[in-house]
Design a protein around this motif. Structure first.
Motif, PDB file in Angstrom:
ATOM      1  N   THR A 246      25.194  16.031   4.883  1.00  0.00           N
ATOM      2  CA  THR A 246      26.094  15.577   5.933  1.00  0.00           C
ATOM      3  C   THR A 246      26.447  16.727   6.866  1.00  0.00           C
ATOM      4  OG1 THR A 246      27.036  13.926   4.445  1.00  0.00           O
ATOM      5  CG2 THR A 246      28.303  14.462   6.410  1.00  0.00           C
ATOM      6  N   GLY A 247      26.685  17.905   6.289  1.00  0.00           N
ATOM      7  CA  GLY A 247      27.028  19.057   7.107  1.00  0.00           C
ATOM      8  C   GLY A 247      25.905  19.464   8.035  1.00  0.00           C
ATOM      9  N   VAL A 248      24.688  19.461   7.527  1.00  0.00           N
ATOM     10  CA  VAL A 248      23.536  19.824   8.356  1.00  0.00           C
ATOM     11  C   VAL A 248      23.375  18.838   9.507  1.00  0.00           C
ATOM     12  CG1 VAL A 248      21.005  19.892   8.344  1.00  0.00           C
ATOM     13  CG2 VAL A 248      22.302  21.120   6.597  1.00  0.00           C
ATOM     14  N   ARG A 249      23.476  17.554   9.194  1.00  0.00           N
ATOM     15  CA  ARG A 249      23.302  16.529  10.226  1.00  0.00           C
ATOM     16  C   ARG A 249      24.425  16.595  11.262  1.00  0.00           C
ATOM     17  NH1 ARG A 249      20.199  14.039  13.556  1.00  0.00           N
ATOM     18  NH2 ARG A 249      19.831  11.838  13.245  1.00  0.00           N
TER      19      ARG A 249
ATOM     20  N   ALA B  23       0.830  -1.199   0.000  1.00  0.00           N
ATOM     21  CA  ALA B  23       0.000   0.000   0.000  1.00  0.00           C
ATOM     22  C   ALA B  23       0.866   1.251   0.000  1.00  0.00           C
ATOM     23  CB  ALA B  23      -0.919  -0.007   1.214  1.00  0.00           C
ATOM     24  N   GLN B  24       1.981   1.209   0.733  1.00  0.00           N
ATOM     25  CA  GLN B  24       2.866   2.362   0.791  1.00  0.00           C
ATOM     26  C   GLN B  24       3.621   2.549  -0.523  1.00  0.00           C
ATOM     27  OE1 GLN B  24       6.596   2.979   3.481  1.00  0.00           O
ATOM     28  NE2 GLN B  24       4.812   3.550   4.709  1.00  0.00           N
ATOM     29  N   ARG B  25       3.981   1.449  -1.160  1.00  0.00           N
ATOM     30  CA  ARG B  25       4.760   1.543  -2.391  1.00  0.00           C
ATOM     31  C   ARG B  25       3.980   2.174  -3.535  1.00  0.00           C
ATOM     32  NH1 ARG B  25       6.972  -3.613  -0.775  1.00  0.00           N
ATOM     33  NH2 ARG B  25       5.414  -4.700  -2.040  1.00  0.00           N
ATOM     34  N   LEU B  26       2.664   2.264  -3.404  1.00  0.00           N
ATOM     35  CA  LEU B  26       1.865   2.926  -4.431  1.00  0.00           C
ATOM     36  C   LEU B  26       2.067   4.433  -4.430  1.00  0.00           C
ATOM     37  CD1 LEU B  26      -1.487   0.950  -4.038  1.00  0.00           C
ATOM     38  CD2 LEU B  26       0.192   0.730  -5.882  1.00  0.00           C
ATOM     39  N   GLN B  27       2.641   4.952  -3.353  1.00  0.00           N
ATOM     40  CA  GLN B  27       2.856   6.389  -3.231  1.00  0.00           C
ATOM     41  C   GLN B  27       4.351   6.705  -3.270  1.00  0.00           C
ATOM     42  OE1 GLN B  27       0.280   8.539  -3.112  1.00  0.00           O
ATOM     43  NE2 GLN B  27      -1.151   6.807  -3.193  1.00  0.00           N
ATOM     44  N   THR B  28       4.713   7.747  -3.984  1.00  0.00           N
ATOM     45  CA  THR B  28       6.096   8.209  -4.025  1.00  0.00           C
ATOM     46  C   THR B  28       6.326   9.162  -2.866  1.00  0.00           C
ATOM     47  OG1 THR B  28       6.161   8.041  -6.426  1.00  0.00           O
ATOM     48  CG2 THR B  28       7.831   9.433  -5.384  1.00  0.00           C
ATOM     49  N   PRO B  29       7.351   8.935  -2.044  1.00  0.00           N
ATOM     50  CA  PRO B  29       7.574   9.839  -0.907  1.00  0.00           C
ATOM     51  C   PRO B  29       7.699  11.288  -1.361  1.00  0.00           C
ATOM     52  CG  PRO B  29       8.957   7.886  -0.713  1.00  0.00           C
ATOM     53  CD  PRO B  29       8.334   7.830  -2.074  1.00  0.00           C
ATOM     54  N   SER B  30       7.169  12.185  -0.545  1.00  0.00           N
ATOM     55  CA  SER B  30       7.256  13.616  -0.844  1.00  0.00           C
ATOM     56  C   SER B  30       8.509  14.232  -0.238  1.00  0.00           C
ATOM     57  CB  SER B  30       6.020  14.337  -0.297  1.00  0.00           C
ATOM     58  OG  SER B  30       5.894  14.112   1.105  1.00  0.00           O
ATOM     59  N   ALA B  31       9.101  13.565   0.740  1.00  0.00           N
ATOM     60  CA  ALA B  31      10.329  14.023   1.404  1.00  0.00           C
ATOM     61  C   ALA B  31      10.898  12.839   2.151  1.00  0.00           C
ATOM     62  CB  ALA B  31      10.037  15.188   2.350  1.00  0.00           C
ATOM     63  N   ARG B  32      12.061  13.023   2.762  1.00  0.00           N
ATOM     64  CA  ARG B  32      12.619  11.950   3.570  1.00  0.00           C
ATOM     65  C   ARG B  32      13.414  12.539   4.729  1.00  0.00           C
ATOM     66  NH1 ARG B  32      16.179  10.456  -1.354  1.00  0.00           N
ATOM     67  NH2 ARG B  32      17.942  11.867  -1.174  1.00  0.00           N
ATOM     68  N   LEU B  33      13.522  11.760   5.777  1.00  0.00           N
ATOM     69  CA  LEU B  33      14.343  12.143   6.914  1.00  0.00           C
ATOM     70  C   LEU B  33      15.807  11.884   6.600  1.00  0.00           C
ATOM     71  CD1 LEU B  33      12.338  10.647   9.922  1.00  0.00           C
ATOM     72  CD2 LEU B  33      12.320  12.998   9.092  1.00  0.00           C
ATOM     73  N   LEU B  34      16.652  12.798   7.005  1.00  0.00           N
ATOM     74  CA  LEU B  34      18.079  12.515   6.943  1.00  0.00           C
ATOM     75  C   LEU B  34      18.376  11.335   7.843  1.00  0.00           C
ATOM     76  CD1 LEU B  34      19.769  16.034   7.128  1.00  0.00           C
ATOM     77  CD2 LEU B  34      19.888  14.424   5.236  1.00  0.00           C
ATOM     78  N   PRO B  35      19.198  10.414   7.422  1.00  0.00           N
ATOM     79  CA  PRO B  35      19.528   9.278   8.288  1.00  0.00           C
ATOM     80  C   PRO B  35      20.233   9.736   9.548  1.00  0.00           C
ATOM     81  CG  PRO B  35      20.962   9.332   6.368  1.00  0.00           C
ATOM     82  CD  PRO B  35      19.898  10.355   6.136  1.00  0.00           C
ATOM     83  N   SER B  36      20.268   8.854  10.549  1.00  0.00           N
ATOM     84  CA  SER B  36      20.866   9.216  11.824  1.00  0.00           C
ATOM     85  C   SER B  36      22.325   9.592  11.653  1.00  0.00           C
ATOM     86  CB  SER B  36      20.730   8.072  12.827  1.00  0.00           C
ATOM     87  OG  SER B  36      21.337   6.903  12.316  1.00  0.00           O
ATOM     88  N   TRP B  37      22.968   9.079  10.641  1.00  0.00           N
ATOM     89  CA  TRP B  37      24.301   9.541  10.300  1.00  0.00           C
ATOM     90  C   TRP B  37      24.490   9.421   8.800  1.00  0.00           C
ATOM     91  CZ3 TRP B  37      26.864  12.911  12.492  1.00  0.00           C
ATOM     92  CH2 TRP B  37      28.190  13.181  12.137  1.00  0.00           C
ATOM     93  N   VAL B  38      25.110  10.422   8.205  1.00  0.00           N
ATOM     94  CA  VAL B  38      25.328  10.428   6.765  1.00  0.00           C
ATOM     95  C   VAL B  38      26.809  10.205   6.516  1.00  0.00           C
ATOM     96  CG1 VAL B  38      24.944  11.700   4.631  1.00  0.00           C
ATOM     97  CG2 VAL B  38      23.479  12.128   6.603  1.00  0.00           C
TER      98      VAL B  38
ATOM     99  N   GLN C 293      27.909  17.841  -3.920  1.00  0.00           N
ATOM    100  CA  GLN C 293      27.252  19.017  -3.372  1.00  0.00           C
ATOM    101  C   GLN C 293      26.122  18.655  -2.405  1.00  0.00           C
ATOM    102  OE1 GLN C 293      24.437  21.939  -5.670  1.00  0.00           O
ATOM    103  NE2 GLN C 293      26.541  22.361  -6.274  1.00  0.00           N
ATOM    104  N   GLU C 294      25.216  17.799  -2.853  1.00  0.00           N
ATOM    105  CA  GLU C 294      24.052  17.483  -2.032  1.00  0.00           C
ATOM    106  C   GLU C 294      24.446  16.666  -0.803  1.00  0.00           C
ATOM    107  OE1 GLU C 294      19.421  16.071  -2.726  1.00  0.00           O
ATOM    108  OE2 GLU C 294      20.865  15.980  -4.373  1.00  0.00           O
ATOM    109  N   VAL C 295      25.391  15.747  -0.972  1.00  0.00           N
ATOM    110  CA  VAL C 295      25.832  14.945   0.170  1.00  0.00           C
ATOM    111  C   VAL C 295      26.585  15.807   1.182  1.00  0.00           C
ATOM    112  CG1 VAL C 295      27.304  13.023   0.900  1.00  0.00           C
ATOM    113  CG2 VAL C 295      25.849  12.786  -1.122  1.00  0.00           C
ATOM    114  N   ALA C 296      27.392  16.740   0.696  1.00  0.00           N
ATOM    115  CA  ALA C 296      28.105  17.638   1.603  1.00  0.00           C
ATOM    116  C   ALA C 296      27.123  18.478   2.407  1.00  0.00           C
ATOM    117  CB  ALA C 296      29.052  18.541   0.819  1.00  0.00           C
ATOM    118  N   ALA C 297      26.080  18.982   1.748  1.00  0.00           N
ATOM    119  CA  ALA C 297      25.085  19.793   2.452  1.00  0.00           C
ATOM    120  C   ALA C 297      24.336  18.959   3.487  1.00  0.00           C
ATOM    121  CB  ALA C 297      24.117  20.410   1.451  1.00  0.00           C
TER     122      ALA C 297
END
Length: 497
Positions: free
Chosen positions: A461-464, A219-234, A455-459
């Protein structure tokens, strides 16, 4: 209180309509009933209540007329069966209930649970109060009786448990619709709603407990996530080779520090060094250069009197620019800004670099912009309230207009880059609301970018990393009185985990 990132929370976030679609699919296609899901929700809520307040024996439940109210009736029945003294206060007359909410009420009534015909001005007779007023479908300001009851809930001195979402909070944006419940813990169901984690969401939700209620993943796979949580560590930085030298880890050049603001470039530069940049140079006012070198000799501090003349040689040696800490908007700061843009080097832009960019908008793909809501408002030619009303929309519009990767700072910092999916950071705390924290974040991201992260990973990781360092500093000495420089030693420790 910021909602903590629990290992039990999935990464995917959704809009409210998507979660309702999952719920409907489970009922119409997968053989589950709405009342079965409601009973599971009530069980999860009771488990969360018992864990948070193990000695509580009295519970008041405020119920609205929809399925959120039905969850409240189920919780009340289960809590009473466990031996708690329970009172239910309905805001909708029970003869107007329909569907699963009506069945939940009838089962509670058949179990001889008391339903009062009034809502008190306060709820001081109970140890815990459960909010089952309004669910995720709310899309207009809370008014009238509902607003008055929410005010009463927020005056309550005991523990507050919100069912699925604090009433009054927009599930998609995290913006309170006039007024919202301040919960200590929120038990949320089926899938995580994106509004719980940014804007007003963290302050209103408290701790977040999640249960998918046993809905199959299909049921969840029918929907595309709109956002995601940063993992506990990047993670992204490789182990250093034994024959490595400083040239392997990049050279960051920090540009800023107009008269009176030398500390900003010092903090940004030290942060870049603490996360592993091989070399860090500062380009600042000549009046600051010698003093900065005295207090942090590892930073190569250069006095820049005439940016157009003095900067080109410094930039030839740099891999990444950190532009904006203490930059100012004087002719000197504007010349520094123009020279940085003309260099063609990848850069991280913050503070007055963003304010200058707002005056002369430009779009490019090789920068990371790190606005707080006020700076974001200037970049978008609107006001801070509009940015905070829908932070997801704001970060998307910032990226559309300016390109690159955008970090929209604040409670539930958002990172949006080339992947097109916003990432939400749940680390960090109110103690970080102090001068210099943005300068440190600029340096952290620039230092990671210089070491070769994308770029995106640096941002991200830096935020986390920045938030985790702030949390470590708060745990060590408390939130109040935290200084941006308190993060430095934690940055070094955390980057080496």
């Amino acid at each position: 209180m910021t909602a903590p990132l629990s290992s039990s929370l999935p990464a995917s976030l959704y809009r409210a309509e998507q979660v309702r679609a999952m719920d409907a699919h489970a009922i119409t296609q997968l053989g589950l009933t709405g009342y079965e899901l409601m009973q599971r929700a009530g069980g999860t809520a009771l488990a969360a209540l018992s864990r948070r307040w193990p000695s509580a024996r009295t519970l008041s439940v405020v119920c609205g007329g929809g399925n959120n109210g039905g969850d409240g009736y189920v919780l009340a029945r289960l809590a009473r069966a466990k031996g708690m003294d329970v009172r239910v206060y309905p805001l909708v007359p029970v003869d107007r209930l329909r569907g699963d909410a009506l069945r939940a009420y009838e089962d509670y009534r058949d179990a001889e649970g008391p339903v009062l015909d009034f809502v008190p001005a306060d709820f001081e007779g109970a140890e815990v109060l459960a909010d089952g007023l309004l669910g995720t479908g709310l899309d207009r300001p809370v008014e009238g009786l509902y607003a008055e009851v929410i005010k009463g809930i927020n005056r309550f001195s005991g523990g507050v448990l919100a069912l699925d979402i604090p009433s009054g909070l927009n599930a998609d944006t995290g913006h309170p619709l006039g007024i919202a419940v301040n919960a200590d813990i929120t038990a949320t169901f089926v899938a995580l709603k994106q509004g719980l984690f940014t804007g007003g969401g963290p302050a209103h939700c408290g701790e977040i407990v999640f249960d998918d209620l046993g809905i199959p993943p299909a049921a969840q796979r029918l929907q595309t996530p709109s956002a995601r949580l940063l993992p506990s560590w990047v993670k992204g930085l490789p182990r250093r080779a034994r024959d490595a030298h400083k040239g392997h880890f990049g050279h960051v050049l920090v540009l800023g520090g107009d008269l009176g603001y030398g500390g900003a470039v010092r903090m940004a530069g030290e942060a870049a060094a603490r996360v592993g940049a091989g070399l860090v140079s500062l380009a600042t006012r000549p009046e600051h250069a010698a003093l900065l070198s005295l207090h942090r000799p590892e930073l190569m501090s250069h006095g820049v009197a005439q940016p157009n003349d003095d900067l080109p040689a410094l930039m030839q040696r740099a891999r990444v620019l950190a532009l904006g800490p203490g930059l100012g908007r004087s002719p000197w700061g504007r010349a520094m800004f123009g020279a940085a843009l003309a260099s063609g080097l990848p850069l991280v832009a913050d503070a007055d670099a963003l304010n200058l960019l707002a005056e002369t908008p430009l779009k490019r793909d090789d920068w990371i912009l790190t606005p707080h809501p006020g700076e974001a408002a200037r970049l978008l030619q609107t006001d801070t309230a509009a940015v905070q009303k829908d932070r997801y929309a704001a970060v998307a519009e910032l990226r559309r207009r300016y390109g690159g990767t955008v970090v929209l700072k604040g409670a539930g910092t958002l990172v949006l880059g080339h992947s097109g999916l916003p990432e939400v950071c749940t680390s960090g705390n109110p103690g970080m609301a102090t001068g210099g924290m943005g300068d440190v974040l600029t340096g952290v991201i620039a230092g990671l970018l210089a070491q070769g992260l994308s770029q995106e990973v640096a941002a991200a990781t830096g935020v986390r990393l920045h938030g985790a360092a702030g949390d470590a500093a708060a745990e060590e000495g408390g939130e109040r009185g935290m200084l941006a420089s308190d993060l430095m030693r934690h940055l070094r420790r955390l980057i080496n985990l």
